[in-house]
Motif scaffolding. Sequence first.
Motif, PDB file in Angstrom:
ATOM      1  N   GLY A 117       0.800  -1.220   0.000  1.00  0.00           N
ATOM      2  CA  GLY A 117       0.000   0.000   0.000  1.00  0.00           C
ATOM      3  C   GLY A 117       0.832   1.268   0.000  1.00  0.00           C
ATOM      4  N   PRO A 118       0.649   2.155   0.984  1.00  0.00           N
ATOM      5  CA  PRO A 118       1.358   3.442   1.012  1.00  0.00           C
ATOM      6  C   PRO A 118       2.874   3.319   1.168  1.00  0.00           C
ATOM      7  CG  PRO A 118      -0.557   3.467   2.466  1.00  0.00           C
ATOM      8  CD  PRO A 118      -0.355   2.051   2.055  1.00  0.00           C
ATOM      9  N   ARG A 119       3.357   2.147   1.547  1.00  0.00           N
ATOM     10  CA  ARG A 119       4.807   1.948   1.664  1.00  0.00           C
ATOM     11  C   ARG A 119       5.466   1.737   0.306  1.00  0.00           C
ATOM     12  NH1 ARG A 119       5.412  -3.018   5.566  1.00  0.00           N
ATOM     13  NH2 ARG A 119       7.585  -2.786   4.907  1.00  0.00           N
ATOM     14  N   ALA A 120       4.666   1.536  -0.737  1.00  0.00           N
ATOM     15  CA  ALA A 120       5.187   1.162  -2.043  1.00  0.00           C
ATOM     16  C   ALA A 120       5.436   2.366  -2.946  1.00  0.00           C
ATOM     17  CB  ALA A 120       4.227   0.196  -2.727  1.00  0.00           C
ATOM     18  N   ILE A 121       6.491   2.269  -3.734  1.00  0.00           N
ATOM     19  CA  ILE A 121       6.821   3.252  -4.771  1.00  0.00           C
ATOM     20  C   ILE A 121       7.012   2.480  -6.069  1.00  0.00           C
ATOM     21  CG2 ILE A 121       8.464   5.014  -5.540  1.00  0.00           C
ATOM     22  CD1 ILE A 121       9.355   5.261  -2.581  1.00  0.00           C
ATOM     23  N   ALA A 122       6.426   2.961  -7.154  1.00  0.00           N
ATOM     24  CA  ALA A 122       6.600   2.317  -8.461  1.00  0.00           C
ATOM     25  C   ALA A 122       7.200   3.319  -9.435  1.00  0.00           C
ATOM     26  CB  ALA A 122       5.269   1.804  -8.994  1.00  0.00           C
ATOM     27  N   VAL A 123       8.135   2.841 -10.257  1.00  0.00           N
ATOM     28  CA  VAL A 123       8.843   3.689 -11.215  1.00  0.00           C
ATOM     29  C   VAL A 123       8.758   3.069 -12.602  1.00  0.00           C
ATOM     30  CG1 VAL A 123      11.027   4.806 -11.801  1.00  0.00           C
ATOM     31  CG2 VAL A 123      10.472   4.357  -9.395  1.00  0.00           C
ATOM     32  N   LYS A 140      -1.295   2.984  -7.420  1.00  0.00           N
ATOM     33  CA  LYS A 140      -1.770   4.260  -6.884  1.00  0.00           C
ATOM     34  C   LYS A 140      -3.124   4.086  -6.202  1.00  0.00           C
ATOM     35  CE  LYS A 140      -2.339   9.125  -8.114  1.00  0.00           C
ATOM     36  NZ  LYS A 140      -1.332   9.605  -7.149  1.00  0.00           N
ATOM     37  N   ARG A 141      -3.989   3.209  -6.747  1.00  0.00           N
ATOM     38  CA  ARG A 141      -5.275   2.922  -6.108  1.00  0.00           C
ATOM     39  C   ARG A 141      -5.094   2.279  -4.745  1.00  0.00           C
ATOM     40  NH1 ARG A 141      -7.803  -1.013 -10.128  1.00  0.00           N
ATOM     41  NH2 ARG A 141      -9.667  -0.917  -8.828  1.00  0.00           N
ATOM     42  N   CYS A 142      -3.930   1.638  -4.540  1.00  0.00           N
ATOM     43  CA  CYS A 142      -3.621   1.009  -3.251  1.00  0.00           C
ATOM     44  C   CYS A 142      -2.945   1.980  -2.282  1.00  0.00           C
ATOM     45  CB  CYS A 142      -2.711  -0.195  -3.466  1.00  0.00           C
ATOM     46  SG  CYS A 142      -3.457  -1.543  -4.405  1.00  0.00           S
ATOM     47  N   GLY A 143      -2.768   3.234  -2.698  1.00  0.00           N
ATOM     48  CA  GLY A 143      -2.168   4.236  -1.824  1.00  0.00           C
ATOM     49  C   GLY A 143      -0.690   4.469  -2.034  1.00  0.00           C
ATOM     50  N   GLY A 144      -0.075   3.785  -3.031  1.00  0.00           N
ATOM     51  CA  GLY A 144       1.351   3.941  -3.281  1.00  0.00           C
ATOM     52  C   GLY A 144       1.689   5.210  -4.029  1.00  0.00           C
ATOM     53  N   VAL A 145       2.998   5.462  -4.148  1.00  0.00           N
ATOM     54  CA  VAL A 145       3.513   6.641  -4.833  1.00  0.00           C
ATOM     55  C   VAL A 145       4.012   6.229  -6.220  1.00  0.00           C
ATOM     56  CG1 VAL A 145       5.294   8.428  -4.812  1.00  0.00           C
ATOM     57  CG2 VAL A 145       4.149   7.785  -2.691  1.00  0.00           C
ATOM     58  N   THR A 146       3.716   7.036  -7.234  1.00  0.00           N
ATOM     59  CA  THR A 146       4.060   6.686  -8.605  1.00  0.00           C
ATOM     60  C   THR A 146       5.044   7.693  -9.195  1.00  0.00           C
ATOM     61  OG1 THR A 146       2.061   7.841  -9.372  1.00  0.00           O
ATOM     62  CG2 THR A 146       1.896   5.476  -9.004  1.00  0.00           C
ATOM     63  N   VAL A 147       6.023   7.157  -9.936  1.00  0.00           N
ATOM     64  CA  VAL A 147       7.084   7.966 -10.528  1.00  0.00           C
ATOM     65  C   VAL A 147       7.292   7.511 -11.971  1.00  0.00           C
ATOM     66  CG1 VAL A 147       9.500   8.682 -10.367  1.00  0.00           C
ATOM     67  CG2 VAL A 147       8.217   8.126  -8.276  1.00  0.00           C
ATOM     68  N   VAL A 148       7.536   8.458 -12.862  1.00  0.00           N
ATOM     69  CA  VAL A 148       7.760   8.163 -14.275  1.00  0.00           C
ATOM     70  C   VAL A 148       8.999   8.912 -14.756  1.00  0.00           C
ATOM     71  CG1 VAL A 148       6.845   8.514 -16.606  1.00  0.00           C
ATOM     72  CG2 VAL A 148       5.346   7.662 -14.818  1.00  0.00           C
ATOM     73  N   ALA A 166      -2.427   7.087 -18.170  1.00  0.00           N
ATOM     74  CA  ALA A 166      -3.303   6.143 -17.478  1.00  0.00           C
ATOM     75  C   ALA A 166      -3.722   6.608 -16.090  1.00  0.00           C
ATOM     76  CB  ALA A 166      -2.629   4.779 -17.376  1.00  0.00           C
ATOM     77  N   SER A 167      -2.933   7.476 -15.448  1.00  0.00           N
ATOM     78  CA  SER A 167      -3.290   7.900 -14.094  1.00  0.00           C
ATOM     79  C   SER A 167      -2.607   9.223 -13.768  1.00  0.00           C
ATOM     80  CB  SER A 167      -2.876   6.836 -13.061  1.00  0.00           C
ATOM     81  OG  SER A 167      -1.469   6.654 -13.060  1.00  0.00           O
ATOM     82  N   ASP A 168      -2.985   9.781 -12.654  1.00  0.00           N
ATOM     83  CA  ASP A 168      -2.397  11.036 -12.185  1.00  0.00           C
ATOM     84  C   ASP A 168      -1.095  10.702 -11.466  1.00  0.00           C
ATOM     85  OD1 ASP A 168      -1.886  13.596 -11.417  1.00  0.00           O
ATOM     86  OD2 ASP A 168      -3.419  13.680  -9.858  1.00  0.00           O
ATOM     87  N   VAL A 169       0.021  10.678 -12.209  1.00  0.00           N
ATOM     88  CA  VAL A 169       1.324  10.279 -11.671  1.00  0.00           C
ATOM     89  C   VAL A 169       1.829  11.338 -10.694  1.00  0.00           C
ATOM     90  CG1 VAL A 169       3.725   9.804 -12.292  1.00  0.00           C
ATOM     91  CG2 VAL A 169       1.865   8.907 -13.713  1.00  0.00           C
ATOM     92  N   ASP A 170       2.424  10.867  -9.589  1.00  0.00           N
ATOM     93  CA  ASP A 170       2.877  11.780  -8.541  1.00  0.00           C
ATOM     94  C   ASP A 170       4.130  12.559  -8.921  1.00  0.00           C
ATOM     95  OD1 ASP A 170       0.885  11.090  -6.525  1.00  0.00           O
ATOM     96  OD2 ASP A 170       1.874   9.139  -6.462  1.00  0.00           O
ATOM     97  N   LEU A 185      12.024  10.109  -1.052  1.00  0.00           N
ATOM     98  CA  LEU A 185      10.737   9.467  -0.793  1.00  0.00           C
ATOM     99  C   LEU A 185      10.842   8.401   0.286  1.00  0.00           C
ATOM    100  CD1 LEU A 185       9.339   9.115  -4.448  1.00  0.00           C
ATOM    101  CD2 LEU A 185       8.581  10.710  -2.675  1.00  0.00           C
ATOM    102  N   THR A 186      11.942   7.644   0.304  1.00  0.00           N
ATOM    103  CA  THR A 186      12.098   6.608   1.325  1.00  0.00           C
ATOM    104  C   THR A 186      12.373   7.202   2.704  1.00  0.00           C
ATOM    105  OG1 THR A 186      14.447   6.409   0.716  1.00  0.00           O
ATOM    106  CG2 THR A 186      12.901   4.844  -0.281  1.00  0.00           C
ATOM    107  N   GLY A 187      12.718   8.469   2.748  1.00  0.00           N
ATOM    108  CA  GLY A 187      12.920   9.125   4.031  1.00  0.00           C
ATOM    109  C   GLY A 187      11.647   9.696   4.617  1.00  0.00           C
ATOM    110  N   GLU A 188      10.547   9.616   3.868  1.00  0.00           N
ATOM    111  CA  GLU A 188       9.278  10.164   4.325  1.00  0.00           C
ATOM    112  C   GLU A 188       8.390   9.076   4.922  1.00  0.00           C
ATOM    113  OE1 GLU A 188       9.008  13.574   0.787  1.00  0.00           O
ATOM    114  OE2 GLU A 188       7.636  11.849   0.801  1.00  0.00           O
ATOM    115  N   GLU A 189       7.502   9.486   5.792  1.00  0.00           N
ATOM    116  CA  GLU A 189       6.545   8.545   6.354  1.00  0.00           C
ATOM    117  C   GLU A 189       5.479   8.188   5.323  1.00  0.00           C
ATOM    118  OE1 GLU A 189       4.889  10.197   9.878  1.00  0.00           O
ATOM    119  OE2 GLU A 189       6.649   9.723  11.117  1.00  0.00           O
ATOM    120  N   ALA A 190       5.099   6.920   5.317  1.00  0.00           N
ATOM    121  CA  ALA A 190       4.037   6.476   4.417  1.00  0.00           C
ATOM    122  C   ALA A 190       2.684   6.956   4.933  1.00  0.00           C
ATOM    123  CB  ALA A 190       4.054   4.957   4.306  1.00  0.00           C
TER     124      ALA A 190
END
Length: 335
Positions: A117-123, A140-148, A166-170, A185-190
């Motif tokens: 969920g919010p702990r996940a980052i996808a690139v 992103k629907r699961c609460g994760g952060v998205t990067v392109v 396809a989605s509103d990329v972060d 991003l890994t230094g921030e709280e989920a």
Amino acid sequence: MSRRDIIAIGGSLGAVAAMKHLLGNLPSDFPATVFVVIHVGARGKDLLADVFDANTRIPVTTAVDGEQIERGHVYVAPADHHLLVIDGIIRLGRGPRENLARPAVDPLFRSVGLNYGPRAIAVVLTGMLNDGAAGLSDLKRCGGVTVVQNPSEAVAPDMPIGALRASDVDYRASLDGLAALLVELTGEEAGSPVPIPGDIKLEIDIALGRQIGSETMRTIADPVPISCPACGGVLSQIKNWPPLRFRCQVGHAYTSEALAAETEGAVDEALRVALRIIEERVTLSEKMAEDAQRSGFAAAAAANRRRAKEGRQHAETLRRAIAGSAPDATAGKGG
């Protein structure tokens, strides 16, 4: 509260060089686990992990089914297996190909989104077509952060552009800036956990190779009058969109772009087969006309000559169609 500590990265054409650059810029104390899917052939030698390991300060290995994940480690998908992460354990799925690929990026993104969920980052990195777009949206629907990766600098911009559509990329980042962004991003709280849509779990099961029935398929997709290029079965249109996607009963999955690319080749091959058959019939008609003429059957000879003439006209029409569908030989050239 937990921090973001699970990163999934996917790419295709140009992604090996991009990953080498990205991993080479990560610090030795990087506080996250990284999973990588790059499209490789079914007969790949699983050498990518060694290539990446020589360019980074954190360990990189080929993922092994049943392996428990470790922080500060990079796991690379092996050839011909989907890479998934479930409850802290690596699972290698032999489910059907998605977007013409196995490993595919979408199953990895869905599995880390579902489990973290919010702990996940996808690139999403450089690559052809748009594998990863649907999985990025699901994460992103699961609460994760998205990067392109910025499409303007990608070797092949299709995958980054598809993800952005396809989605509103972060975040959209340059390749040079990706490592610093991931460290930040890994230094921030989920964030707080969010409800997980049921269709994501179902598609993960398919990637693992589990069979689903037609009634179950109807919960996520509606049948359409289009055949699956891989098995000939009826495709169903996935209800959740964008991107526009299809699955067959066996489980083969395609975005509309991947499906169009696959069927274009089939159409071209069908045209060439038809041309060969017509040319053979023209030759046969000409031989029959000659035989009828020698035997004194003028009417039969004339009828066969007419059939040969009509066949040559049909063949020329097909040649023009094939020439019109062929890629421009000059495309992509130039400074």
